[in-house]
Motif scaffolding. Structure first.
Motif, mmCIF file in Angstrom:
data_model
loop_
_atom_site.group_PDB
_atom_site.id
_atom_site.type_symbol
_atom_site.label_atom_id
_atom_site.label_comp_id
_atom_site.label_asym_id
_atom_site.label_seq_id
_atom_site.Cartn_x
_atom_site.Cartn_y
_atom_site.Cartn_z
ATOM 1 N N ALA A 132 0.836 -1.210 -0.231
ATOM 2 C CA ALA A 132 -0.030 0.105 -0.078
ATOM 3 C C ALA A 132 0.202 1.133 0.416
ATOM 4 O O ALA A 132 0.259 2.464 -1.187
ATOM 5 N N MET A 133 1.737 1.313 0.857
ATOM 6 C CA MET A 133 3.153 2.442 0.605
ATOM 7 C C MET A 133 3.324 3.054 -0.397
ATOM 8 O O MET A 133 4.270 3.388 -0.763
ATOM 9 N N GLY A 134 3.417 1.780 -1.411
ATOM 10 C CA GLY A 134 4.733 2.047 -2.234
ATOM 11 C C GLY A 134 3.623 2.877 -3.325
ATOM 12 O O GLY A 134 4.767 3.771 -3.962
ATOM 13 N N PRO A 135 2.846 2.771 -3.870
ATOM 14 C CA PRO A 135 2.128 3.789 -4.736
ATOM 15 C C PRO A 135 1.680 5.392 -3.857
ATOM 16 O O PRO A 135 2.158 5.746 -4.631
ATOM 17 N N VAL A 136 2.294 5.697 -2.442
ATOM 18 C CA VAL A 136 2.202 6.859 -1.793
ATOM 19 C C VAL A 136 2.928 7.546 -1.679
ATOM 20 O O VAL A 136 3.356 8.245 -2.186
ATOM 21 N N PHE A 137 4.321 6.883 -2.020
ATOM 22 C CA PHE A 137 5.503 6.743 -1.962
ATOM 23 C C PHE A 137 5.612 7.747 -3.735
ATOM 24 O O PHE A 137 6.395 8.758 -3.301
ATOM 25 N N ILE A 138 4.987 6.967 -4.550
ATOM 26 C CA ILE A 138 5.555 7.140 -6.238
ATOM 27 C C ILE A 138 4.447 9.041 -6.578
ATOM 28 O O ILE A 138 4.999 9.826 -7.536
ATOM 29 N N PRO A 212 10.531 -2.261 4.173
ATOM 30 C CA PRO A 212 10.008 -0.609 3.994
ATOM 31 C C PRO A 212 11.067 -0.335 3.270
ATOM 32 O O PRO A 212 10.455 1.213 2.700
ATOM 33 N N LEU A 213 11.981 -0.033 3.162
ATOM 34 C CA LEU A 213 13.219 0.137 3.032
ATOM 35 C C LEU A 213 13.982 -0.552 0.918
ATOM 36 O O LEU A 213 14.408 0.464 1.077
ATOM 37 N N SER A 214 13.493 -1.594 1.327
ATOM 38 C CA SER A 214 13.725 -1.502 0.226
ATOM 39 C C SER A 214 12.587 -1.971 -0.878
ATOM 40 O O SER A 214 13.035 -1.597 -2.222
ATOM 41 N N GLY A 215 11.063 -2.226 -0.527
ATOM 42 C CA GLY A 215 10.153 -1.403 -1.539
ATOM 43 C C GLY A 215 10.109 -1.284 -1.897
ATOM 44 O O GLY A 215 9.773 0.349 -2.310
ATOM 45 N N PRO A 216 9.093 0.134 -0.319
ATOM 46 C CA PRO A 216 8.467 1.550 -0.787
ATOM 47 C C PRO A 216 9.754 2.982 -1.395
ATOM 48 O O PRO A 216 9.836 3.629 -2.309
ATOM 49 N N LEU A 217 10.341 2.679 -0.088
ATOM 50 C CA LEU A 217 11.766 4.027 -0.587
ATOM 51 C C LEU A 217 11.723 3.378 -1.703
ATOM 52 O O LEU A 217 12.477 4.875 -2.750
ATOM 53 N N SER A 218 12.159 1.722 -2.687
ATOM 54 C CA SER A 218 12.897 2.041 -4.334
ATOM 55 C C SER A 218 12.116 2.994 -5.240
ATOM 56 O O SER A 218 12.112 3.641 -6.599
ATOM 57 N N GLN A 219 10.161 2.963 -4.548
ATOM 58 C CA GLN A 219 9.063 3.383 -5.676
ATOM 59 C C GLN A 219 9.815 4.676 -5.379
ATOM 60 O O GLN A 219 9.198 5.412 -6.385
ATOM 61 N N GLY A 220 9.507 5.280 -4.315
ATOM 62 C CA GLY A 220 10.028 6.762 -4.669
ATOM 63 C C GLY A 220 11.533 7.118 -4.706
ATOM 64 O O GLY A 220 11.243 8.081 -5.760
ATOM 65 N N ALA A 272 17.781 -2.541 1.063
ATOM 66 C CA ALA A 272 17.719 -2.393 2.156
ATOM 67 C C ALA A 272 18.606 -1.262 1.645
ATOM 68 O O ALA A 272 18.336 0.378 2.173
ATOM 69 N N ILE A 273 20.256 -1.288 2.051
ATOM 70 C CA ILE A 273 20.849 -1.473 2.380
ATOM 71 C C ILE A 273 21.560 -0.046 1.347
ATOM 72 O O ILE A 273 21.466 0.843 1.871
ATOM 73 N N ILE A 274 21.629 -0.456 0.258
ATOM 74 C CA ILE A 274 21.738 0.600 -0.992
ATOM 75 C C ILE A 274 20.350 1.317 -1.327
ATOM 76 O O ILE A 274 21.581 2.403 -1.269
ATOM 77 N N PHE A 275 19.840 0.812 -2.142
ATOM 78 C CA PHE A 275 18.685 1.955 -1.052
ATOM 79 C C PHE A 275 18.702 3.081 -0.162
ATOM 80 O O PHE A 275 18.533 4.161 -0.735
ATOM 81 N N TYR A 276 18.732 2.612 0.520
ATOM 82 C CA TYR A 276 18.973 3.590 1.681
ATOM 83 C C TYR A 276 19.796 4.700 1.484
ATOM 84 O O TYR A 276 20.261 5.728 1.762
ATOM 85 N N TYR A 277 20.940 3.804 1.029
ATOM 86 C CA TYR A 277 22.203 4.812 0.856
ATOM 87 C C TYR A 277 22.059 5.712 -0.241
ATOM 88 O O TYR A 277 22.714 7.082 -0.076
ATOM 89 N N ARG A 278 21.497 5.211 -0.790
ATOM 90 C CA ARG A 278 21.082 6.105 -2.306
ATOM 91 C C ARG A 278 20.411 7.243 -2.151
ATOM 92 O O ARG A 278 20.513 7.875 -2.353
#
Length: 283
Positions: A132-138, A212-220, A272-278
């Motif tokens: 649900a949070m993925g589309p919210v980020f987008i 949350p850091l590997s899925g929704p964050l990647s959508q953001g 999650a580690i890579i996306f959060y660092y990015r």
């Protein structure tokens, strides 16, 4: 366009059609797997027709215009494909890996196969917050970037990450607490139920902290235009993390479906580690 209730109602109606259709197809018409397949097709066709008709409504803020549908706009087409092609490649690789993992699971004993199947159903329920949070980020980050308001995008990035983590903690704990009750509806051996609970615990811990850091964050990140990077990381993590780790843990170390679950969590952790660092490096 803030019309999320419309898609919710359509989804609700489609699922009713699917469930009722399954009951009729399996128990009334005795059609077996075909009695499950046809209602799924009918429900999706229903959704497609309804949403397409609604999208031609000229009272909406944005709508389909028949004269524009077949008009060639190279610049817009390029912008669309720059997002669509990486996402399509990523999803395609993910589905191929799922097929490969299904083949690995099929090598295990019957109780492990049954446990994995039931656990995946519960996992789907536990993953609702992340989905649900993925589309919210987008939507939110995309609107900020579209308005060229980078500071606002950074603000909502931070806020949405905190919300995702908070909601995930509450929801996954609730699903874990409900799991013994859910298992009462399955006619399974105690050994199988015990394995299901282990699998759900493994999944829900990672789904709470890591997903949350590997899925929704990647959508953001995708909403900011960082599409190719997320595609490369996701593909490398899916193949190098999930698939290779599954072979090592499930087959090499003889952990069975527990190894598959741990590999999935490992895949999420890498992303999650890579996306959060990015995210932090560009914040």
């Amino acid at each position: 366009m803030a019309k999320t209730k419309v898609t919710m109602y359509i989804s609700f109606a489609a699922n009713i059609i699917n469930v009722v259709g399954n009951i009729i197809g399996v128990y009334v018409l005795k059609a077996g797997v075909a009695g499950v397949a046809y209602p799924s097709l009918i429900s999706r066709v229903f959704s497609a027709i309804i949403i397409t008709v609604l999208c031609f409504n000229k009272k909406l803020e944005a709508y389909y215009d028949s004269k524009d549908i077949f008009r060639f706009d190279g610049k817009m087409l390029k912008r669309i494909l720059n997002i669509a092609i990486p996402n399509g490649v990523e999803n395609g690789i993910f589905q191929l890996v799922k097929v490969a993992l299904s083949s690995i699971v099929a090598m295990f004993g019957t109780y492990q196969i049954a446990a994995n199947g039931v656990a995946q159903s519960i996992w789907s329920l536990a993953a609702l917050i992340g989905s649900a949070m993925g589309p919210v980020f987008i939507t939110v980050i995309g609107q900020c970037m579209g308005a060229k308001d980078v500071d606002q995008a950074k603000f909502y990035f931070s806020k949405l990450i905190k919300w995702s983590l908070a909601f995930s903690i509450v929801w996954n704990v609730l699903v874990l607490a409900m799991t013994p009750f859910i298992l009462q509806f399955y006619n399974l051996a105690n050994e199988t139920k015990h394995l299901i609970i282990i699998l759900v615990i493994i999944h829900n811990i990672a789904n709470t902290v890591v997903f949350p850091l590997s899925g929704p964050l990647s959508q953001g990140l995708r909403a900011t235009g960082d599409v190719k990077f997320t595609m490369i990381v996701s593909i490398a993590s899916t193949v190098g993390g999930r698939l290779v780790l599954s072979i090592i843990l499930a087959l090499g170390l003889h952990l069975g479906v527990i190894g598959i679950a741990l590999a999935m969590c490992g895949d999420w952790t890498i992303r999650a580690i890579i996306f959060y660092y990015r995210y932090k490096s560009n914040a």
